[in-house]
Design a protein around this motif. Sequence first.
Motif, short mmCIF file in Angstrom:
data_model
loop_
_atom_site.label_atom_id
_atom_site.label_comp_id
_atom_site.label_asym_id
_atom_site.label_seq_id
_atom_site.Cartn_x
_atom_site.Cartn_y
_atom_site.Cartn_z
N GLU A 98 0.87 -1.37 0.14
CA GLU A 98 0.12 -0.20 -0.12
C GLU A 98 0.88 1.54 -0.09
O GLU A 98 0.58 2.17 -0.80
N GLU A 108 -7.78 3.06 -10.08
CA GLU A 108 -8.43 3.64 -11.16
C GLU A 108 -7.24 4.62 -11.78
O GLU A 108 -7.29 4.87 -13.11
N ASP A 109 -6.47 5.15 -11.22
CA ASP A 109 -5.55 6.08 -11.60
C ASP A 109 -4.20 5.46 -12.68
O ASP A 109 -3.79 6.10 -13.32
N LYS A 131 -2.10 9.29 -3.93
CA LYS A 131 -3.42 9.11 -3.41
C LYS A 131 -3.40 8.12 -2.08
O LYS A 131 -2.53 7.53 -2.00
N GLU A 132 -4.55 8.48 -1.56
CA GLU A 132 -4.67 7.58 -0.04
C GLU A 132 -5.92 6.48 -0.19
O GLU A 132 -5.55 5.63 0.30
N GLU A 133 -6.50 6.74 -1.17
CA GLU A 133 -7.78 5.56 -1.39
C GLU A 133 -7.41 4.62 -2.42
O GLU A 133 -7.07 4.74 -3.38
N VAL A 134 -7.57 3.44 -2.00
CA VAL A 134 -7.17 2.20 -2.81
C VAL A 134 -7.84 2.46 -4.36
O VAL A 134 -7.08 1.99 -5.20
N THR A 135 -9.04 2.54 -4.22
CA THR A 135 -9.81 2.52 -5.49
C THR A 135 -9.25 3.61 -6.54
O THR A 135 -9.23 3.40 -7.60
N GLU A 136 -8.85 4.77 -5.78
CA GLU A 136 -8.34 5.84 -6.56
C GLU A 136 -7.02 5.50 -7.21
O GLU A 136 -6.73 5.84 -8.40
N ARG A 139 -0.74 -4.97 2.78
CA ARG A 139 -0.62 -3.82 3.92
C ARG A 139 0.46 -4.31 4.95
O ARG A 139 0.44 -5.53 5.21
N LYS A 164 0.87 4.09 -2.65
CA LYS A 164 0.48 5.41 -2.15
C LYS A 164 1.57 6.52 -2.57
O LYS A 164 1.43 7.80 -3.15
#
Length: 182
Positions: A151, A168-169, A160-165, A181, A155
């Motif tokens: 993770e 997607e990014d 980004k902090e959110e896994v889904t972002e 993790r 990051k």
Amino acid sequence: SAFSDFSPSTPAHLIARIGNDERGQYFTNNTSPRLGDLQVDKVEPTGIALSVLNNDGSLVVRRRFFGAASNAIVSKEEQEEKNSLFVTDLFTIKNQKTHEQAQLMMMSVANLGGIFALNLGGMNPVNGTPEELSQTLSGMHTQPNFTIGNESEYKYLTGKEEVTEIIEDVFPASDIVIITRG
């Protein structure tokens, strides 16, 4: 999908180049013959990786010297294997001397129905800024089918902090993204 064609019984081999030195002899003695012969460089020494950790286990510094590995050659037979699995890391793709061979193998794997897996192990400031690493990713001829990393590495790479972002990014085309993790 290519995943269904790959099994533990599928023959595997290692694409590696070592120096004609003590470290190279160590790798020769400790690498399974089932993985094939290691390429031996008569001029360059065997590469080395060094990591220094704090008492709490956090990384202080990591240095890598590719040495002979910079001259590894992907054979025509290796490029033409169908349904193969090619695993590499972002540091190898980013290295100027190994970049061309890695790109060649990624394209071959994609064209012949194989799997390209990208390991993000060690993504930190020592290996480059997030901008440099993102530029390396966007310059790849093909995107990974399978991506694995911690993770904190994702990051660092994306900010980004959110896994889904993150997914997607950076890796929207990946079939599987594994984020560990801890």
